[in-house]
Design a protein around this motif. Structure first.
Motif, PDB file in Angstrom:
ATOM      1  N   TRP A  12       0.874  -1.176   0.000  1.00 53.23           N
ATOM      2  CA  TRP A  12       0.000   0.000   0.000  1.00 53.23           C
ATOM      3  C   TRP A  12       0.908   1.221   0.000  1.00 53.23           C
ATOM      4  N   ASN A  13       0.815   2.023  -1.058  1.00 48.57           N
ATOM      5  CA  ASN A  13       1.800   3.065  -1.306  1.00 48.57           C
ATOM      6  C   ASN A  13       1.210   4.462  -1.232  1.00 48.57           C
ATOM      7  N   THR A  14       2.030   5.396  -0.820  1.00 49.52           N
ATOM      8  CA  THR A  14       1.723   6.813  -0.939  1.00 49.52           C
ATOM      9  C   THR A  14       2.505   7.352  -2.128  1.00 49.52           C
ATOM     10  N   LEU A  15       1.785   7.847  -3.123  1.00 53.74           N
ATOM     11  CA  LEU A  15       2.385   8.338  -4.358  1.00 53.74           C
ATOM     12  C   LEU A  15       2.352   9.860  -4.349  1.00 53.74           C
ATOM     13  N   VAL A  16       3.514  10.464  -4.508  1.00 53.74           N
ATOM     14  CA  VAL A  16       3.642  11.919  -4.477  1.00 53.74           C
ATOM     15  C   VAL A  16       4.162  12.387  -5.826  1.00 53.74           C
ATOM     16  N   ARG A  17       3.405  13.268  -6.474  1.00 53.62           N
ATOM     17  CA  ARG A  17       3.787  13.787  -7.786  1.00 53.62           C
ATOM     18  C   ARG A  17       4.662  15.026  -7.618  1.00 53.62           C
ATOM     19  N   VAL A  18       5.847  15.004  -8.252  1.00 56.23           N
ATOM     20  CA  VAL A  18       6.763  16.147  -8.232  1.00 56.23           C
ATOM     21  C   VAL A  18       7.208  16.459  -9.656  1.00 56.23           C
ATOM     22  N   HIS A  34      -0.923  14.111  -4.509  1.00 51.53           N
ATOM     23  CA  HIS A  34      -0.528  12.893  -3.797  1.00 51.53           C
ATOM     24  C   HIS A  34      -1.770  12.060  -3.549  1.00 51.53           C
ATOM     25  N   ARG A  35      -1.559  10.742  -3.416  1.00 55.55           N
ATOM     26  CA  ARG A  35      -2.660   9.821  -3.163  1.00 55.55           C
ATOM     27  C   ARG A  35      -2.105   8.512  -2.619  1.00 55.55           C
ATOM     28  N   ASP A  36      -2.961   7.707  -2.045  1.00 55.79           N
ATOM     29  CA  ASP A  36      -2.615   6.362  -1.588  1.00 55.79           C
ATOM     30  C   ASP A  36      -3.226   5.352  -2.550  1.00 55.79           C
ATOM     31  N   ALA A  37      -2.501   4.289  -2.851  1.00 55.66           N
ATOM     32  CA  ALA A  37      -2.997   3.316  -3.821  1.00 55.66           C
ATOM     33  C   ALA A  37      -2.266   1.992  -3.664  1.00 55.66           C
ATOM     34  N   LEU A  38      -2.816   0.971  -4.280  1.00 55.36           N
ATOM     35  CA  LEU A  38      -2.191  -0.347  -4.309  1.00 55.36           C
ATOM     36  C   LEU A  38      -0.858  -0.296  -5.042  1.00 55.36           C
ATOM     37  N   GLY A  39       0.112  -1.026  -4.524  1.00 56.71           N
ATOM     38  CA  GLY A  39       1.407  -1.172  -5.173  1.00 56.71           C
ATOM     39  C   GLY A  39       1.893  -2.605  -5.073  1.00 56.71           C
ATOM     40  N   GLY A  40       3.112  -2.821  -5.507  1.00 55.19           N
ATOM     41  CA  GLY A  40       3.699  -4.155  -5.437  1.00 55.19           C
ATOM     42  C   GLY A  40       3.705  -4.838  -6.785  1.00 55.19           C
ATOM     43  N   THR A  41       4.875  -5.320  -7.172  1.00 49.24           N
ATOM     44  CA  THR A  41       5.036  -5.883  -8.511  1.00 49.24           C
ATOM     45  C   THR A  41       4.160  -7.105  -8.738  1.00 49.24           C
ATOM     46  N   SER A  42       3.982  -7.949  -7.734  1.00 53.00           N
ATOM     47  CA  SER A  42       3.157  -9.146  -7.907  1.00 53.00           C
ATOM     48  C   SER A  42       1.677  -8.797  -7.955  1.00 53.00           C
ATOM     49  N   ILE A  71      -5.123  -3.436   0.966  1.00 60.93           N
ATOM     50  CA  ILE A  71      -4.554  -4.244  -0.120  1.00 60.93           C
ATOM     51  C   ILE A  71      -5.524  -5.347  -0.506  1.00 60.93           C
ATOM     52  N   ARG A  72      -6.100  -6.010   0.482  1.00 60.05           N
ATOM     53  CA  ARG A  72      -7.062  -7.079   0.199  1.00 60.05           C
ATOM     54  C   ARG A  72      -8.247  -6.554  -0.599  1.00 60.05           C
ATOM     55  N   ALA A  73      -8.759  -5.401  -0.197  1.00 57.91           N
ATOM     56  CA  ALA A  73      -9.907  -4.828  -0.906  1.00 57.91           C
ATOM     57  C   ALA A  73      -9.534  -4.479  -2.346  1.00 57.91           C
ATOM     58  N   ALA A  74      -8.348  -3.941  -2.556  1.00 54.71           N
ATOM     59  CA  ALA A  74      -7.932  -3.547  -3.903  1.00 54.71           C
ATOM     60  C   ALA A  74      -7.696  -4.750  -4.802  1.00 54.71           C
ATOM     61  N   SER A 272      -2.996   4.850 -17.406  1.00 51.06           N
ATOM     62  CA  SER A 272      -3.903   4.810 -16.259  1.00 51.06           C
ATOM     63  C   SER A 272      -3.176   5.281 -15.012  1.00 51.06           C
ATOM     64  N   ALA A 273      -3.919   5.828 -14.072  1.00 51.40           N
ATOM     65  CA  ALA A 273      -3.329   6.236 -12.799  1.00 51.40           C
ATOM     66  C   ALA A 273      -3.189   5.079 -11.833  1.00 51.40           C
ATOM     67  N   GLU A 274      -3.721   3.911 -12.187  1.00 47.90           N
ATOM     68  CA  GLU A 274      -3.726   2.758 -11.286  1.00 47.90           C
ATOM     69  C   GLU A 274      -2.571   1.810 -11.599  1.00 47.90           C
TER      70      GLU A 274
END
Length: 298
Positions: A12-18, A34-42, A71-74, A272-274
């Protein structure tokens, strides 16, 4: 429907645009968003595979915290079976600086505890798998000899491997299909050639806006262009590319056509932003793949 076992990180990542990634000096940056979203390569590979019509079992490590619940919900997606018993502690979290030019700087905030031996559900998924993806993680490394012994085609994405790191080398040398980024390789062609010579079926190097270079044991050298799209977020582009390549291979497509599908899936992810494009589908990939230029190198 083909079945794939994917093993590795979800976060679960915090993404910050710069505007640009910072130099190595004291300074103050202003974020444009900035936003929080699902991450992780797998997680990215598993979601995209499921959306491309592949039956997926994803095994990952999650803590017993709010991030784990998110993460489970996403990852609640038809065709995706999540295997992740909550572990005491924090789930994986990152802080990602995302630059306007596509650059990324990822800071690990939390790492989950390593899970124990693969449970029976993972063993059952392996028994019926048409392919296995083992991403860079300690609990994936433990499965390398198990998958090799089972004789199931093994796919490994070693990201920005430099060809010398011992941890990545274990995955690269075990893979039947190897995907790597050109970011830290001094000799891309030599790297791919070396791994095909030692037994890989395909070895593919992604090169961002320059597309990808691939070597097939039976097909020889091929290049594929990047598919032009309006870039929104580069996060997960390599995972989308790998998932597109794997989904095409499972359908029996030869390397040149699989590369077109991979380039299209990567482009849809970038647009996509996802982490995995919500609108990605087999039909969307097939349509966009027509824009990918594939060339054989003699």
């Amino acid at each position: 429907m083909p079945h794939v076992l994917v093993n590795g990180p979800a976060s679960w990542n915090t993404l910050v645009r710069v505007a640009a990634l910072p130099d190595a000096r004291p300074q103050t940056l202003f974020a444009s968003g900035h936003r929080d979203a699902l991450g992780g390569t797998s997680a990215g590979k598993a979601l995209t595979l499921a959306r491309l019509g592949v039956d997926v079992t994803l095994r990952t490590a999650l803590g017993d915290d709010d991030a784990g619940d998110r993460i489970r919900a996403a990852l609640s997606q038809p065709g995706l079976d999540l295997v992740a018993d909550p572990l005491p502690g924090a789930s994986e979290r990152h802080l990602n600086l995302m630059a306007d030019d596509g650059g990324r700087l990822s800071v690990y905030l939390d790492l989950p505890p390593e899970p124990g031996p693969a449970p029976a559900s993972v063993q059952a998924a392996l028994a019926r798998a048409d392919a296995v993806v083992l991403d860079l993680a300690g609990h994936s490394r433990e499965l390398l000899p198990v998958v090799r012994a089972a004789g199931v085609p093994l796919w490994c994405d070693v990201h920005d491997d430099d060809g010398r790191a011992p941890f990545q080398r274990e995955f690269a040398e075990a893979a039947d299909v190897l995907v790597v980024s050109a970011d830290r390789l001094d000799d891309v062609e030599g790297y791919l050639d070396r791994h095909v010579a030692r037994g890989a079926r395909w070895a593919v190097c992604t090169r961002g806006r320059d597309g990808a270079l691939a070597l097939g044991r039976d097909e020889g050298w091929w290049t594929v262009s990047a598919v032009p799209v309006t870039a929104v977020d580069s996060n997960g582009a390599g995972d989308g590319f790998t998932a597109g390549l794997l989904a095409a291979a499972l359908r029996g497509l030869p390397l040149p056509d699989a590369l077109r599908h991979a380039a299209a899936a990567g482009a849809l992810t970038v647009a996509s932003a996802e982490l995995s494009a919500p609108g990605i589908s087999l039909g969307a990939v097939e349509e966009l793949a027509r824009a990918a230029v594939v060339t054989q190198r003699v």
